[in-house]
Design a protein around this motif. Structure first.
Motif, short mmCIF file in Angstrom:
data_model
loop_
_atom_site.label_atom_id
_atom_site.label_comp_id
_atom_site.label_asym_id
_atom_site.label_seq_id
_atom_site.Cartn_x
_atom_site.Cartn_y
_atom_site.Cartn_z
N UNK A 60 0.86 -1.18 0.00
CA UNK A 60 0.00 0.00 0.00
C UNK A 60 0.89 1.23 0.00
N UNK A 61 0.53 2.23 -0.82
CA UNK A 61 1.32 3.46 -0.90
C UNK A 61 0.46 4.62 -0.41
N UNK A 62 1.05 5.39 0.53
CA UNK A 62 0.41 6.57 1.10
C UNK A 62 1.25 7.79 0.76
N UNK A 63 0.61 8.97 0.76
CA UNK A 63 1.32 10.22 0.47
C UNK A 63 0.99 11.24 1.55
N UNK A 64 2.02 12.00 1.96
CA UNK A 64 1.85 13.03 2.99
C UNK A 64 1.22 14.26 2.35
N UNK A 94 0.55 17.09 4.22
CA UNK A 94 0.81 18.21 5.10
C UNK A 94 0.22 18.01 6.48
N UNK A 95 -0.79 17.17 6.59
CA UNK A 95 -1.42 16.89 7.88
C UNK A 95 -1.38 15.41 8.23
N UNK A 96 -1.58 14.57 7.22
CA UNK A 96 -1.60 13.12 7.46
C UNK A 96 -1.26 12.39 6.16
N UNK A 97 -1.03 11.09 6.29
CA UNK A 97 -0.77 10.27 5.11
C UNK A 97 -2.09 9.82 4.50
N UNK A 98 -2.24 10.03 3.20
CA UNK A 98 -3.45 9.64 2.49
C UNK A 98 -3.14 8.45 1.58
N UNK A 149 2.62 15.72 -2.10
CA UNK A 149 4.02 16.05 -1.89
C UNK A 149 4.89 14.91 -2.43
N UNK A 150 6.18 15.01 -2.18
CA UNK A 150 7.09 13.95 -2.64
C UNK A 150 7.39 12.93 -1.55
N UNK A 151 6.74 13.04 -0.38
CA UNK A 151 6.97 12.10 0.73
C UNK A 151 5.95 10.98 0.66
N UNK A 152 6.46 9.75 0.58
CA UNK A 152 5.61 8.56 0.47
C UNK A 152 5.87 7.62 1.64
N UNK A 153 4.84 6.88 2.01
CA UNK A 153 4.98 5.80 2.99
C UNK A 153 4.52 4.52 2.31
N UNK A 185 8.16 -1.81 9.04
CA UNK A 185 6.70 -1.70 9.08
C UNK A 185 6.22 -0.52 8.24
N UNK A 186 6.85 0.64 8.46
CA UNK A 186 6.50 1.85 7.72
C UNK A 186 7.74 2.37 7.04
N UNK A 187 7.79 2.23 5.75
CA UNK A 187 8.95 2.67 5.01
C UNK A 187 8.66 4.07 4.44
N UNK A 188 9.43 5.07 4.85
CA UNK A 188 9.24 6.44 4.41
C UNK A 188 10.32 6.82 3.42
N UNK A 189 9.93 7.56 2.37
CA UNK A 189 10.91 7.98 1.38
C UNK A 189 10.41 9.22 0.67
N UNK A 190 11.31 10.18 0.45
CA UNK A 190 11.02 11.34 -0.40
C UNK A 190 11.56 11.02 -1.79
N UNK A 191 10.68 11.02 -2.76
CA UNK A 191 11.09 10.72 -4.13
C UNK A 191 10.20 11.52 -5.08
N UNK A 192 10.81 12.07 -6.11
CA UNK A 192 10.09 12.88 -7.10
C UNK A 192 9.84 12.02 -8.32
N UNK A 193 8.58 11.95 -8.76
CA UNK A 193 8.26 11.17 -9.96
C UNK A 193 8.81 11.90 -11.17
#
Length: 122
Positions: free
Chosen positions: A35-39, A41-45, A73-77, A108-116
């Protein structure tokens, strides 16, 4: 009466086959998808699910362009199943967003900033 008994046998057989197919789909979804979530500014969607492939001994996630377009944003979980994380803890996987690549430790929760990115920068 024998015709009714054969109908019930066929119905039970079909229900067992359907249950087997559903169990196979559930197994595939748990072990071969993340599952991929995106930040925002307030929470991961939640953005969606992606396939987890093993290529030459390395687990790879190819993020689709649609998920990059839906991102705030470019921050993914990235979240994998607990069983996958338990089995492959301290390993690594490759997250690809178009031409961009980033290595993640399996947690468990892998966080990464990446630009498509569609084009490769040299």
């Amino acid at each position: 009466m024998p015709a009714i008994e054969t109908i019930w046998v066929q119905v039970i057989t079909m229900l067992c086959l359907l249950a087997g197919i559903l169990l196979c789909v559930r197994h595939f979804m748990r072990w071969h998808m993340v599952r991929i979530y995106n930040w925002d500014g307030k929470r991961y969607r939640f953005l969606g699910r992606e396939y987890l492939r093993k290529i030459n001994g390395t687990y790879v996630i190819n993020m689709r362009e649609r998920l990059g377009d839906m991102s705030y944003t470019t921050r993914y979980r990235v979240s994998a199943s607990p069983a996958f994380v338990k089995r492959h803890r301290y390993g690594s996987l490759l997250l690809r967003a178009g031409r961009s690549e980033a290595w993640l430790p399996i947690e468990e929760r892998m966080l990464q900033d990446i630009y498509y990115r569609n084009v490769r920068i040299q």
